[in-house]
Design an enzyme around this catalytic site. Sequence first.
Site, PDB file in Angstrom:
ATOM      1  N   HIS A  13       0.769  -1.155   0.038  1.00 15.18           N
ATOM      2  CA  HIS A  13      -0.103   0.050  -0.098  1.00 15.18           C
ATOM      3  C   HIS A  13       0.954   1.131  -0.093  1.00 15.18           C
ATOM      4  CE1 HIS A  13      -3.733   2.178   1.673  1.00 15.18           C
ATOM      5  NE2 HIS A  13      -2.888   3.080   1.237  1.00 15.18           N
ATOM      6  N   HIS A  15       1.516   5.493  -1.822  1.00 16.26           N
ATOM      7  CA  HIS A  15       1.176   6.574  -2.478  1.00 16.26           C
ATOM      8  C   HIS A  15       2.359   7.142  -2.984  1.00 16.26           C
ATOM      9  CE1 HIS A  15      -3.063   6.905  -0.985  1.00 16.26           C
ATOM     10  NE2 HIS A  15      -2.556   6.176   0.219  1.00 16.26           N
ATOM     11  N   LYS A  99      -9.477  -0.324  -5.691  1.00 12.27           N
ATOM     12  CA  LYS A  99      -9.433   0.407  -4.211  1.00 12.27           C
ATOM     13  C   LYS A  99     -10.699   0.828  -4.137  1.00 12.27           C
ATOM     14  CE  LYS A  99      -8.197   2.125  -0.612  1.00 12.27           C
ATOM     15  NZ  LYS A  99      -6.700   2.877  -0.031  1.00 12.27           N
ATOM     16  N   HIS A 136     -10.493   1.071   1.878  1.00 14.66           N
ATOM     17  CA  HIS A 136     -10.242   2.209   3.117  1.00 14.66           C
ATOM     18  C   HIS A 136     -11.570   1.937   3.979  1.00 14.66           C
ATOM     19  CE1 HIS A 136      -8.606   5.954   4.480  1.00 14.66           C
ATOM     20  NE2 HIS A 136     -10.058   5.863   5.104  1.00 14.66           N
ATOM     21  N   HIS A 174      -4.525  -0.622   5.728  1.00 18.38           N
ATOM     22  CA  HIS A 174      -4.147  -0.009   7.020  1.00 18.38           C
ATOM     23  C   HIS A 174      -4.928  -0.121   8.204  1.00 18.38           C
ATOM     24  CE1 HIS A 174      -6.758   2.837   5.229  1.00 18.38           C
ATOM     25  NE2 HIS A 174      -5.791   3.475   4.314  1.00 18.38           N
ATOM     26  N   ASP A 247       1.519   2.517   3.641  1.00 18.96           N
ATOM     27  CA  ASP A 247       0.454   3.936   3.246  1.00 18.96           C
ATOM     28  C   ASP A 247       1.489   4.980   3.506  1.00 18.96           C
ATOM     29  OD1 ASP A 247      -1.701   5.218   2.954  1.00 18.96           O
ATOM     30  OD2 ASP A 247      -2.461   5.179   4.982  1.00 18.96           O
TER      31      ASP A 247
HETATM   32  O1  DOR Z   1      -3.103   9.378   5.908  1.00 18.25           O
HETATM   33  C1  DOR Z   1      -3.719   9.081   4.734  1.00 18.25           C
HETATM   34  N1  DOR Z   1      -3.227   9.590   3.659  1.00 18.25           N
HETATM   35  N2  DOR Z   1      -4.384   8.197   4.635  1.00 18.25           N
HETATM   36  C2  DOR Z   1      -5.068   7.913   3.376  1.00 18.25           C
HETATM   37  O2  DOR Z   1      -6.034   7.202   3.378  1.00 18.25           O
HETATM   38  C3  DOR Z   1      -4.953   8.671   2.105  1.00 18.25           C
HETATM   39  C4  DOR Z   1      -3.192   9.102   2.197  1.00 18.25           C
HETATM   40  C5  DOR Z   1      -2.926  10.285   1.182  1.00 18.25           C
HETATM   41  O3  DOR Z   1      -3.262  10.058   0.230  1.00 18.25           O
HETATM   42  O4  DOR Z   1      -2.469  11.142   1.652  1.00 18.25           O
HETATM   43 ZN    ZN Z   2      -3.368   4.848   1.777  1.00 19.40          ZN
END
Ligand code: DOR
Ligand code: ZN
Length: 345
Positions: A13, A15, A99, A136, A174, A247
């Site tokens: 997971h 980003h 997702k 999520h 998460h 995450d």
């Molecule tokens: O803390 C987070 N940041 N939780 C999420 O689900 C998304 C992520 C983000 O994209 O910044």
């Molecule tokens: Zn995330």
Amino acid sequence: MNTLTIPTPDDWHLHLRDGEMLKGVIGHSAAHFARAIIMPNLVPPVVTGADAAAYRDRIRVALPQGASFEPLMTLYLTETTDPDDVEAAANSGLIKALKLYPAGATTNSDSGVRDFDKVVPVLERMAQIGLPLCVHGEVTNSDIDIFDREAVFIETVLDPLRRRVPGLRAVMEHVTTADGVEYVKANDTDLAATITTHHLIINRNHILAGGIRPHYYCLPVAKRETHRLALRAAATSGDARFFLGTDSAPHPTDLKENACGCAGCYTSVNTMSLLAHVFEEDGALDRLKNFASLNGPKFYGLPVNQSQMTLVKSDQPISFPTGFETGAGHVTVFDPGFDVFWHPQ
Ligand code: DOR
Ligand code: ZN
């Protein structure tokens, strides 16, 4: 034990964002992970197979020269997602999951799902072809306390949905509560959960006691200590249903240190060091490989990485940068609040 060799880990997971932020962060993940499940919450989101193919190309271009890092793509489930497009993208090997963001749950989730009836046909197709749904797991109703949103989601959304679509393979992303851990443990192999590095380390006091610490704010928000301990027990147990999803979510520092700060902790740089520390503290170093290297591939039906990572324990604490510059601004690195001695060689 001062060294530990495990199959190269994967991040289930992650980003990476896009553009200058992507260029600024991707080297950190490529240095420590062989593969990562790439979250699709760009603006606009990665919705179709064509979007995912284009995003995968941008990620590959941004990789440091010589890096062997495989982005495992996902699509952002919307109420108008086309089951045929999903199936084609899965069959071609392009995507590994969809997702689900309940609309409004977190960063860039406005295109997410409001009416779950509308996505049942896509979920049924996913069950047929064995494509996992990354969830999520938070309700978004303003009348539900933010610390209860995961537990309420399980009861009112996830469990009914799983009953309605038998055979749907789902990952509670998460997971932050003992309720989530128990729900996964009570179910069969169609259900798993990722756990972040930071949720193994902080509880809600770290965010709020003695001053507000925006770099510990993420979603789902860290809960009370009993929940953190339940996550630690699940992660370090070796149970195949729990695996690492960092995450790691970069935001410019000025948007975190803000009157309305963004959610996300950035841990791609120090995750493996922190995990070795956590697993050693819990007497479970020998099970780090299950959590970071073996359980994820097993759930996703992918081979374990052939390459290896060796972690070494130094006598002296190792230092991490507190942050780094990107073309999209400064990013602050997650600070565990204790000295760390382990580092990938
Ligand atoms: O803390 C987070 N940041 N939780 C999420 O689900 C998304 C992520 C983000 O994209 O910044
Ligand atoms: Zn995330």
